[in-house]
Design a protein around this motif. Structure first.
Motif, short mmCIF file in Angstrom:
data_model
loop_
_atom_site.label_atom_id
_atom_site.label_comp_id
_atom_site.label_asym_id
_atom_site.label_seq_id
_atom_site.Cartn_x
_atom_site.Cartn_y
_atom_site.Cartn_z
N GLU A 70 49.97 34.61 43.79
CA GLU A 70 50.64 33.54 43.04
C GLU A 70 49.59 32.47 42.77
O GLU A 70 48.92 32.01 43.70
CB GLU A 70 51.80 32.97 43.84
CG GLU A 70 52.89 34.01 44.05
CD GLU A 70 54.14 33.45 44.72
OE1 GLU A 70 55.21 33.99 44.48
OE2 GLU A 70 53.99 32.47 45.48
N HIS A 71 49.46 32.10 41.48
CA HIS A 71 48.40 31.16 41.13
C HIS A 71 48.88 30.18 40.07
O HIS A 71 49.52 30.57 39.09
CB HIS A 71 47.17 31.93 40.63
CG HIS A 71 46.00 31.05 40.34
ND1 HIS A 71 45.21 30.52 41.34
CD2 HIS A 71 45.52 30.56 39.19
CE1 HIS A 71 44.28 29.76 40.80
NE2 HIS A 71 44.44 29.76 39.49
N GLN A 72 48.52 28.94 40.28
CA GLN A 72 48.85 27.89 39.31
C GLN A 72 47.62 27.60 38.44
O GLN A 72 46.61 27.10 38.95
CB GLN A 72 49.28 26.61 40.05
CG GLN A 72 49.66 25.45 39.15
CD GLN A 72 50.95 25.71 38.39
OE1 GLN A 72 52.00 25.88 39.00
NE2 GLN A 72 50.88 25.75 37.06
N TYR A 73 47.69 27.98 37.17
CA TYR A 73 46.65 27.58 36.21
C TYR A 73 47.06 26.21 35.64
O TYR A 73 48.21 25.79 35.80
CB TYR A 73 46.56 28.60 35.07
CG TYR A 73 45.81 29.87 35.40
CD1 TYR A 73 44.46 29.86 35.69
CD2 TYR A 73 46.46 31.11 35.38
CE1 TYR A 73 43.76 31.03 35.97
CE2 TYR A 73 45.77 32.30 35.66
CZ TYR A 73 44.41 32.23 35.95
OH TYR A 73 43.72 33.38 36.23
N GLU A 76 52.55 35.08 38.58
CA GLU A 76 52.70 35.99 39.72
C GLU A 76 52.04 37.29 39.27
O GLU A 76 52.50 37.93 38.32
CB GLU A 76 54.15 36.23 40.08
CG GLU A 76 54.27 37.10 41.32
CD GLU A 76 55.70 37.49 41.66
OE1 GLU A 76 56.48 36.61 42.07
OE2 GLU A 76 56.03 38.68 41.50
N GLU A 98 40.55 33.24 37.69
CA GLU A 98 40.76 32.62 39.01
C GLU A 98 41.86 33.30 39.82
O GLU A 98 41.72 33.46 41.04
CB GLU A 98 41.10 31.15 38.82
CG GLU A 98 40.32 30.24 39.72
CD GLU A 98 40.62 28.79 39.40
OE1 GLU A 98 40.00 28.29 38.44
OE2 GLU A 98 41.47 28.19 40.08
N ALA A 99 42.94 33.71 39.15
CA ALA A 99 44.06 34.33 39.88
C ALA A 99 43.66 35.65 40.55
O ALA A 99 44.30 36.09 41.50
CB ALA A 99 45.23 34.57 38.93
N ASP A 100 42.59 36.27 40.05
CA ASP A 100 42.18 37.57 40.58
C ASP A 100 41.37 37.49 41.87
O ASP A 100 41.20 38.49 42.57
CB ASP A 100 41.36 38.34 39.54
CG ASP A 100 42.20 38.73 38.35
OD1 ASP A 100 42.81 37.85 37.75
OD2 ASP A 100 42.26 39.94 38.04
#
Ligand SMILES: Nc1nc2c([nH]c(=O)n2[C@H]2C[C@H](O)[C@@H](COP(=O)(O)OP(=O)(O)OP(=O)(O)O)O2)c(=O)[nH]1
Length: 133
Positions: free
Chosen positions: A73-76, A82, A118-120
């Motif tokens: 779970e990532h906030q850009y 998700e 970034e989420a990866d």
């Protein structure tokens, strides 16, 4: 703020992982970043159905989905994501790039050398540590 459900394929063939590089994106922080191929889950689809469809569209590849590897779970700055990453297998290394600018079959130990979305990053580090293949 948008909330995206995205599925991604960690495609493994002969011990290497297929990594793909985006082209320009409306959000600079995603332009030219490496990612695992995949995309958004459409309404009425399961994650697995979406992944098979996306990989066919993006790479002309037929995958076999093995298992869910991780969920990030990532906030850009502009949306929340998700990201469900699945371990997948193929019977040939061959693919055609329909969307991405570049691809590379990477040795797992060298994954951190690429410039990832970034989420990866949590998925990449988990792959390097756990070596699930
Ligand atoms: N496929 C994929 N997308 C990822 C990863 N990591 C990551 O942050 N994303 C983001 C990029 C996109 O914002 C979103 C995936 O949506 P998409 O592949 O339909 O890409 P997009 O936004 O360029 O598509 P579109 O709205 O222009 O149709 O998830 C990843 O490893 N694989």
């Amino acid at each position: 703020m948008k909330n995206l459900q995205v599925v991604a394929a960690i495609i493994i063939y002969q011990g290497k992982i297929l990594c793909v590089q985006r082209g320009r994106h409306e959000f600079d922080y995603l332009s030219d970043k490496f990612e695992f191929p995949g995309g958004k889950v459409e309404s009425g689809e399961t994650g697995e159905e979406a992944l098979i469809r996306e990989i066919k569209e993006e790479l002309s590849m037929d995958i076999r989905i093995d298992s869910l590897f991780c969920t990030v779970e990532h906030q850009y700055p502009d949306f929340f994501i998700e990201l469900n990453c699945f371990i997948c297998r193929v019977s040939s290394y061959r693919h055609t790039l329909h969307v991405h600018q570049q691809s590379a079959w990477m040795d797992p130990g060298l994954l951190a050398e690429l410039d990832w979305a970034e989420a990866d990053l949590p998925a990449v580090y988990q792959l390097i540590v756990e070596k699930p293949f």
